[in-house]
Design an enzyme around this catalytic site. Structure first.
Site, PDB file in Angstrom:
ATOM      1  N   LEU A  19      11.049   1.533   7.102  1.00 55.86           N
ATOM      2  CA  LEU A  19      10.408   1.971   5.868  1.00 55.86           C
ATOM      3  C   LEU A  19      11.149   3.207   5.355  1.00 55.86           C
ATOM      4  O   LEU A  19      11.431   4.123   6.141  1.00 55.86           O
ATOM      5  CB  LEU A  19       8.939   2.342   6.141  1.00 55.86           C
ATOM      6  CG  LEU A  19       8.162   2.671   4.867  1.00 55.86           C
ATOM      7  CD1 LEU A  19       7.761   1.391   4.152  1.00 55.86           C
ATOM      8  CD2 LEU A  19       6.932   3.499   5.163  1.00 55.86           C
ATOM      9  N   GLU A  40      12.481   2.833  13.939  1.00 57.68           N
ATOM     10  CA  GLU A  40      11.521   3.863  13.521  1.00 57.68           C
ATOM     11  C   GLU A  40      10.347   3.831  14.478  1.00 57.68           C
ATOM     12  O   GLU A  40      10.400   3.145  15.500  1.00 57.68           O
ATOM     13  CB  GLU A  40      11.082   3.611  12.071  1.00 57.68           C
ATOM     14  CG  GLU A  40      10.435   2.257  11.865  1.00 57.68           C
ATOM     15  CD  GLU A  40      10.017   1.994  10.419  1.00 57.68           C
ATOM     16  OE1 GLU A  40       9.890   2.937   9.633  1.00 57.68           O
ATOM     17  OE2 GLU A  40       9.792   0.811  10.096  1.00 57.68           O
ATOM     18  N   TYR A  90       0.825  -1.202   0.000  1.00 52.84           N
ATOM     19  CA  TYR A  90       0.000   0.000   0.000  1.00 52.84           C
ATOM     20  C   TYR A  90       0.861   1.255   0.000  1.00 52.84           C
ATOM     21  O   TYR A  90       2.077   1.196   0.179  1.00 52.84           O
ATOM     22  CB  TYR A  90      -0.957  -0.001   1.204  1.00 52.84           C
ATOM     23  CG  TYR A  90      -0.321   0.362   2.535  1.00 52.84           C
ATOM     24  CD1 TYR A  90       0.534  -0.518   3.196  1.00 52.84           C
ATOM     25  CD2 TYR A  90      -0.558   1.600   3.137  1.00 52.84           C
ATOM     26  CE1 TYR A  90       1.108  -0.187   4.413  1.00 52.84           C
ATOM     27  CE2 TYR A  90       0.018   1.943   4.352  1.00 52.84           C
ATOM     28  CZ  TYR A  90       0.845   1.044   4.993  1.00 52.84           C
ATOM     29  OH  TYR A  90       1.425   1.382   6.187  1.00 52.84           O
ATOM     30  N   LYS A 131       6.330  -1.750   2.070  1.00 53.71           N
ATOM     31  CA  LYS A 131       5.134  -1.134   2.663  1.00 53.71           C
ATOM     32  C   LYS A 131       3.974  -2.121   2.509  1.00 53.71           C
ATOM     33  O   LYS A 131       3.127  -2.003   1.619  1.00 53.71           O
ATOM     34  CB  LYS A 131       4.837   0.225   2.021  1.00 53.71           C
ATOM     35  CG  LYS A 131       4.004   1.120   2.942  1.00 53.71           C
ATOM     36  CD  LYS A 131       4.107   2.564   2.538  1.00 53.71           C
ATOM     37  CE  LYS A 131       3.125   3.477   3.263  1.00 53.71           C
ATOM     38  NZ  LYS A 131       3.241   3.538   4.707  1.00 53.71           N
TER      39      LYS A 131
END
Ligand code: PDD
Length: 283
Positions: free
Chosen positions: A204, A180, A37, A148
């Site tokens: 990411l 993250e 996505y 993702k």
């Protein structure tokens, strides 16, 4: 009124009311989370950083061995029309591509068309730098966080652990280093030096992360992309989060302890410069 009423979405070539869109329960996105996505924003009816988001989408698709179902031009035209039919202005755009509908089998199906879905919803733009609390949690996700993927169960559990602790975000730690956030990238500031984890399969590659680094360097701020020990949070002056929907957010407390002086002067400046950069690209 049902969820999504009054909004239009795109599904496999058609534009239709969001609350009437249907996919099969045999869709591999539903059964396996076999899907990737993107989250993109539009401001003033114009899509921001589409090129960067489409590049990352292509990388995610390649990583899960799915062909990109649309060309860049087709993505652009479809997403712009989606924004337009939903009234333009500020929108958060969500795009998902699944491996399609097939009998449940871990092995990839052959000759199956992917499911292509996109929707958007009004974006509330922050009128200034937001300040939030965070907690530090072990990063118990998989080792392909660069994809993702919609398989977000670990991220969801971590985020909700943060919320249960009265915080906004979980800052994740693997082997003593910050990776993250559950849905954001993390920056740690000491003096005039900004540090963030280097790109790897553990994080990411955030579009906001990359753009903010460019904006900071363009303003002569030192940014180091290097492993950031979790211990460095203890004497950090500022801690920031970035994401497409929130731009840049200052973390002013971690595990209930104030970060630095509780002020975030560099974040204030970075936030302003980032808004100028966005306005420039959206002109
Ligand atoms: N999430 N890291 C993770 C795990 C994320 O889910 C996100 C964004 C980011 C920031 O990436 P970007 O700057 O490209 O938005 C980093 C989106 C917003 C989401 O899942 O809703």
């Amino acid at each position: 009124m049902s969820v999504g009423a009054g909004r239009s979405c795109y599904l496999n070539g058609d534009f239709l009311p969001l609350n009437e869109a249907r996919v099969s329960v045999l869709d591999r996105g539903f059964i396996f989370g076999d899907a990737v996505y993107e989250v993109i924003i539009a401001q003033g009816g114009r899509i921001f950083a589409l090129e960067e988001h489409l590049e990352r989408l292509t990388n995610s698709l390649n990583a899960v061995l799915l062909d990109n179902p649309l060309t860049a031009g087709e993505w652009q035209a479809m997403l712009q029309r989606l924004v337009d039919v939903n009234g333009g202005g500020g929108q958060t755009i969500y795009v998902q591509v699944t491996r399609g509908v097939a009998e449940r089998d871990h092995a990839f199906p052959r000759g199956v068309a992917p499911t292509v879905f996109a929707m958007c919803r009004p974006l509330s733009v922050a009128d200034g730098l937001a300040r939030v609390g965070a907690v530090v949690l072990p990063d118990n996700r998989w080792l392909r966080c660069d994809i993702k993927s919609t398989s977000l169960l670990p991220n969801i559990l971590l985020r909700n652990q943060a919320i249960a602790a009265g915080a906004y975000e979980a800052i994740l730690v693997r082997d003593g280093f910050i990776t993250e956030g559950s849905a954001s990238n993390v920056f740690v500031v000491h003096g005039d030096c900004v540090r963030t984890a280097p790109l790897s399969a553990q994080i990411l590659p955030g579009v906001s992360r990359a753009l903010l680094i460019d904006v900071l360097r363009g303003n002569d701020v030192t940014v180091e992309e290097e492993p950031v020990p979790v211990a460095s949070l203890g004497d950090a002056d500022e801690v920031w989060l970035t994401s497409t929907t929130r731009d840049l957010v200052a973390v002013t407390s971690i595990d209930g302890v104030m970060v630095g002086s509780g002020e975030s002067p560099l974040a204030e400046r970075a936030f302003r410069e980032f808004q100028l950069y966005k306005a420039f690209r959206l002109r």
